[in-house]
Structure formats: C-alpha cells, structure tokens
Motif scaffolding. Structure first.
Motif, PDB file in Angstrom:
ATOM      1  N   UNK A 130       0.804  -1.217   0.000  1.00 56.19           N
ATOM      2  CA  UNK A 130       0.000   0.000   0.000  1.00 56.19           C
ATOM      3  C   UNK A 130       0.837   1.267   0.000  1.00 56.19           C
ATOM      4  N   UNK A 131       2.153   1.110  -0.021  1.00 57.93           N
ATOM      5  CA  UNK A 131       3.029   2.276   0.043  1.00 57.93           C
ATOM      6  C   UNK A 131       3.607   2.623  -1.319  1.00 57.93           C
ATOM      7  N   UNK A 132       4.158   3.830  -1.400  1.00 56.60           N
ATOM      8  CA  UNK A 132       4.792   4.312  -2.620  1.00 56.60           C
ATOM      9  C   UNK A 132       6.310   4.224  -2.547  1.00 56.60           C
ATOM     10  N   UNK A 133       6.855   4.267  -1.353  1.00 53.31           N
ATOM     11  CA  UNK A 133       8.303   4.338  -1.225  1.00 53.31           C
ATOM     12  C   UNK A 133       8.832   3.592  -0.021  1.00 53.31           C
ATOM     13  N   UNK A 134      10.160   3.453  -0.006  1.00 57.21           N
ATOM     14  CA  UNK A 134      10.866   2.793   1.090  1.00 57.21           C
ATOM     15  C   UNK A 134      12.102   3.616   1.418  1.00 57.21           C
ATOM     16  N   UNK A 135      12.242   3.985   2.685  1.00 59.86           N
ATOM     17  CA  UNK A 135      13.433   4.706   3.121  1.00 59.86           C
ATOM     18  C   UNK A 135      14.621   3.746   3.097  1.00 59.86           C
ATOM     19  N   UNK A 136      15.610   4.063   2.261  1.00 61.35           N
ATOM     20  CA  UNK A 136      16.752   3.181   2.046  1.00 61.35           C
ATOM     21  C   UNK A 136      17.930   3.518   2.936  1.00 61.35           C
ATOM     22  N   UNK A 137      17.992   4.756   3.387  1.00 60.39           N
ATOM     23  CA  UNK A 137      19.119   5.165   4.220  1.00 60.39           C
ATOM     24  C   UNK A 137      18.726   6.360   5.069  1.00 60.39           C
ATOM     25  N   UNK A 138      19.270   6.410   6.260  1.00 60.24           N
ATOM     26  CA  UNK A 138      19.112   7.544   7.165  1.00 60.24           C
ATOM     27  C   UNK A 138      20.135   7.365   8.271  1.00 60.24           C
ATOM     28  N   UNK A 139      20.348   8.403   9.042  1.00 61.79           N
ATOM     29  CA  UNK A 139      21.282   8.284  10.156  1.00 61.79           C
ATOM     30  C   UNK A 139      20.806   7.234  11.151  1.00 61.79           C
ATOM     31  N   UNK A 140      19.507   7.166  11.384  1.00 65.04           N
ATOM     32  CA  UNK A 140      18.997   6.172  12.329  1.00 65.04           C
ATOM     33  C   UNK A 140      19.098   4.757  11.776  1.00 65.04           C
ATOM     34  N   UNK A 141      18.998   4.583  10.468  1.00 56.35           N
ATOM     35  CA  UNK A 141      19.227   3.269   9.883  1.00 56.35           C
ATOM     36  C   UNK A 141      20.690   2.868  10.062  1.00 56.35           C
ATOM     37  N   UNK A 142      21.597   3.826   9.896  1.00 59.51           N
ATOM     38  CA  UNK A 142      23.024   3.533  10.001  1.00 59.51           C
ATOM     39  C   UNK A 142      23.462   3.261  11.431  1.00 59.51           C
ATOM     40  N   UNK A 143      22.618   3.575  12.401  1.00 58.48           N
ATOM     41  CA  UNK A 143      22.969   3.261  13.793  1.00 58.48           C
ATOM     42  C   UNK A 143      23.143   1.758  13.991  1.00 58.48           C
ATOM     43  N   UNK A 144      22.507   0.975  13.145  1.00 57.78           N
ATOM     44  CA  UNK A 144      22.615  -0.484  13.265  1.00 57.78           C
ATOM     45  C   UNK A 144      23.835  -1.066  12.587  1.00 57.78           C
ATOM     46  N   UNK A 145      24.864  -0.263  12.345  1.00 58.21           N
ATOM     47  CA  UNK A 145      26.118  -0.592  11.660  1.00 58.21           C
ATOM     48  C   UNK A 145      25.998  -0.330  10.172  1.00 58.21           C
ATOM     49  N   UNK A 146      27.143  -0.024   9.577  1.00 61.45           N
ATOM     50  CA  UNK A 146      27.132   0.340   8.173  1.00 61.45           C
ATOM     51  C   UNK A 146      28.377  -0.178   7.476  1.00 61.45           C
ATOM     52  N   UNK A 147      28.321  -0.102   6.152  1.00 60.74           N
ATOM     53  CA  UNK A 147      29.453  -0.482   5.307  1.00 60.74           C
ATOM     54  C   UNK A 147      29.603   0.588   4.230  1.00 60.74           C
ATOM     55  N   UNK A 148      30.744   0.588   3.582  1.00 62.75           N
ATOM     56  CA  UNK A 148      30.925   1.460   2.421  1.00 62.75           C
ATOM     57  C   UNK A 148      30.502   0.684   1.186  1.00 62.75           C
ATOM     58  N   UNK A 149      29.596   1.275   0.413  1.00 63.52           N
ATOM     59  CA  UNK A 149      29.029   0.593  -0.739  1.00 63.52           C
ATOM     60  C   UNK A 149      28.834   1.593  -1.863  1.00 63.52           C
ATOM     61  N   UNK A 150      29.485   1.335  -3.000  1.00 65.40           N
ATOM     62  CA  UNK A 150      29.385   2.215  -4.171  1.00 65.40           C
ATOM     63  C   UNK A 150      29.664   3.677  -3.807  1.00 65.40           C
ATOM     64  N   UNK A 151      30.752   3.909  -3.114  1.00 62.28           N
ATOM     65  CA  UNK A 151      31.245   5.238  -2.730  1.00 62.28           C
ATOM     66  C   UNK A 151      30.403   5.926  -1.662  1.00 62.28           C
ATOM     67  N   UNK A 152      29.374   5.273  -1.179  1.00 63.56           N
ATOM     68  CA  UNK A 152      28.541   5.849  -0.126  1.00 63.56           C
ATOM     69  C   UNK A 152      28.628   5.010   1.137  1.00 63.56           C
ATOM     70  N   UNK A 153      28.107   5.557   2.209  1.00 64.77           N
ATOM     71  CA  UNK A 153      27.940   4.803   3.446  1.00 64.77           C
ATOM     72  C   UNK A 153      26.530   4.241   3.433  1.00 64.77           C
ATOM     73  N   UNK A 154      26.438   2.919   3.535  1.00 63.81           N
ATOM     74  CA  UNK A 154      25.147   2.235   3.424  1.00 63.81           C
ATOM     75  C   UNK A 154      24.925   1.364   4.653  1.00 63.81           C
ATOM     76  N   UNK A 155      23.667   1.036   4.951  1.00 58.17           N
ATOM     77  CA  UNK A 155      23.424   0.095   6.047  1.00 58.17           C
ATOM     78  C   UNK A 155      24.053  -1.262   5.735  1.00 58.17           C
ATOM     79  N   UNK A 156      24.485  -1.940   6.761  1.00 60.05           N
ATOM     80  CA  UNK A 156      25.138  -3.228   6.556  1.00 60.05           C
ATOM     81  C   UNK A 156      24.202  -4.220   5.873  1.00 60.05           C
ATOM     82  N   UNK A 157      22.898  -4.051   6.046  1.00 60.98           N
ATOM     83  CA  UNK A 157      21.909  -4.920   5.404  1.00 60.98           C
ATOM     84  C   UNK A 157      21.260  -4.237   4.203  1.00 60.98           C
ATOM     85  N   UNK A 158      22.052  -3.470   3.454  1.00 58.91           N
ATOM     86  CA  UNK A 158      21.500  -2.731   2.319  1.00 58.91           C
ATOM     87  C   UNK A 158      20.874  -3.647   1.276  1.00 58.91           C
ATOM     88  N   UNK A 159      21.369  -4.881   1.175  1.00 58.96           N
ATOM     89  CA  UNK A 159      20.801  -5.818   0.192  1.00 58.96           C
ATOM     90  C   UNK A 159      19.348  -6.156   0.543  1.00 58.96           C
TER      91      UNK A 159
END
Length: 233
Positions: A130-159
């Motif tokens: 029922x939604x139009x979008x999904x938040x893919x990244x935010x500072x609060x998402x990155x609180x759960x650990x992050x990795x460097x992915x395609x020159x950006x900082x991404x959540x560790x579970x970005x996949x």
C-alpha cells in the motif's frame, strides 16, 4: 533540488533536540533547498509553518507526518493532509481507509524498516503493498552498523532494503531522520530540478513519478560521532 523528507523538530516532537529555526539555518548552510517536517503523529499548524517559511525564503518548507502502525512499522506521509488531530498509533487498515479518497495526492513511505529487527515481520509485505516508497538510508538506519558501498555509506543490510525496494517496485528515499543538529544535511534526496514544488501535493506527485538520487555529505558523515566509532566500521 536537495530535500530531506524525514525530520523532527522540537516544535511538535518531544524526542527532538533542535528548534525549527536552528534546523532551517543549518539546512541552508549545508546546501539543502527544502525540508519536510515529519513530526510524530501530527502535522504542523499551517499558520506556524507559513510564519517560519517567511523567515527562511531560500529554504522551501513542507509538513508531513510520521505514523506508528499497530503492525510494528512507521509510515511517513506527505501530500494532502488527512488528519486533523494528533494520532499516536494506528492500524494499517484504518490508514488505508483514511487516505483512500485522495490517494493520488498522498505519498506514503516506510521509514527505517529494518532498524529494529534485521528481518521483515510478516506484516511488512502487506504494508509495502500500500506504500509508494521505502526509506533506504538515514542516520537512524546507520545506527545499526554500516558499510561502504558504491562510494557511499550504506546500512550493513543494504541488500535487504534493495530486495524489498525492487520486489514491491517502490521509490527509494534518503533522509536524515533528524532529531538533533549534527545530522541535518548529512543524507538527502536529490532531483535534477532547480526549484522545489509549490506545496506538499506537488511534492507527493514528484516522488510518485521520479526517483531521487542519494546525496551524502561524506566529510560530515565521517565526523559524525556515531559513525566515527570503530564499532561502526
């Protein structure tokens, strides 16, 4: 246009530590063109938003809302206003019913879907349907650990985020989910247009037809106290 579509101010969100005025000043200094206030359970009073807008004419201001669902997820909505009172918790079916009348002019996205649990709850597919979008990244998402992915900082579970984005054909969003000064402008949505939309309905229509690219401020992200800790690398 560079816009943060998930931000909380101390005007209406008790969890925020930044005033609207200070948020606007920092947003401008860090290159944002627009800011969407998404207070918990309520919209900004339009008169107060207009007064704030008059103080910061170079920063387009919008008001949306973040709603906690009984099903365990949070929905951010913007476009046509559909609530006239504060709402702390709502079942999905009620939200669907309320927005149905003007659905084309309302954009809904799931915020930080995997922040609190590293796997989808059984209710998530029905919500994403029922939604139009999904938040893919935010500072609060990155609180759960992050990795460097395609020159950006991404959540560790970005996949996991990417899988749900593709499976449900959603628009990606990139926000600060800001509650304090130091994370304003670190992550935002970017569109190849010069002027922000005139109002929330036009903003909703923009996100419905175009996907933004992710903007990150790498220098400020690297200095951010949470991401600068060794446990996050």
């Amino acid at each position: 246009m560079r816009i943060d579509c998930h931000f909380h101010s101390s005007q209406y969100s008790c969890c925020s530590h930044v005033s609207p005025q200070r948020a606007c000043e920092i947003a401008l200094a860090r290159g944002l063109n627009a800011l969407l206030f998404t207070e918990h359970g309520m919209y900004w009073d339009q008169e107060k938003l207009d007064d704030l807008q008059a103080q910061y004419p170079d920063l387009k201001l919008f008001s949306g809302i973040e709603i906690a669902l009984n099903e365990g997820y949070h929905i951010v909505a913007f476009g046509t206003r559909f609530l006239d009172r504060q709402t702390n918790l709502m079942p999905l079916n009620q939200l669907i019913s309320i927005v149905a009348e003007d659905r084309d002019n309302i954009f809904l996205f799931v915020a930080h879907a995997f922040r609190y649990q590293p796997y989808p709850l059984p209710e998530l597919p029905q919500i994403l349907k029922w939604c139009d979008g999904l938040e893919m990244n935010s500072i609060n998402i990155l609180r759960g650990r992050h990795v460097r992915y395609q020159k950006n900082i991404a959540p560790v579970n970005h996949a996991l985020y990417e899988k749900h984005l593709q499976d449900f054909k959603l628009t990606p969003l990139y926000n600060s989910d800001g509650h304090d000064e130091d994370i304003i402008g670190l992550i935002a949505n970017e569109f190849p247009i010069s002027d922000p939309p005139d109002d929330e309905v036009e903003l909703a229509r923009l996100f419905k037809i175009k996907s933004p690219s992710e903007y990150q401020n790498p220098e400020l992200l690297s200095l951010h106290y949470l991401l600068n800790s060794p446990e996050y690398f």
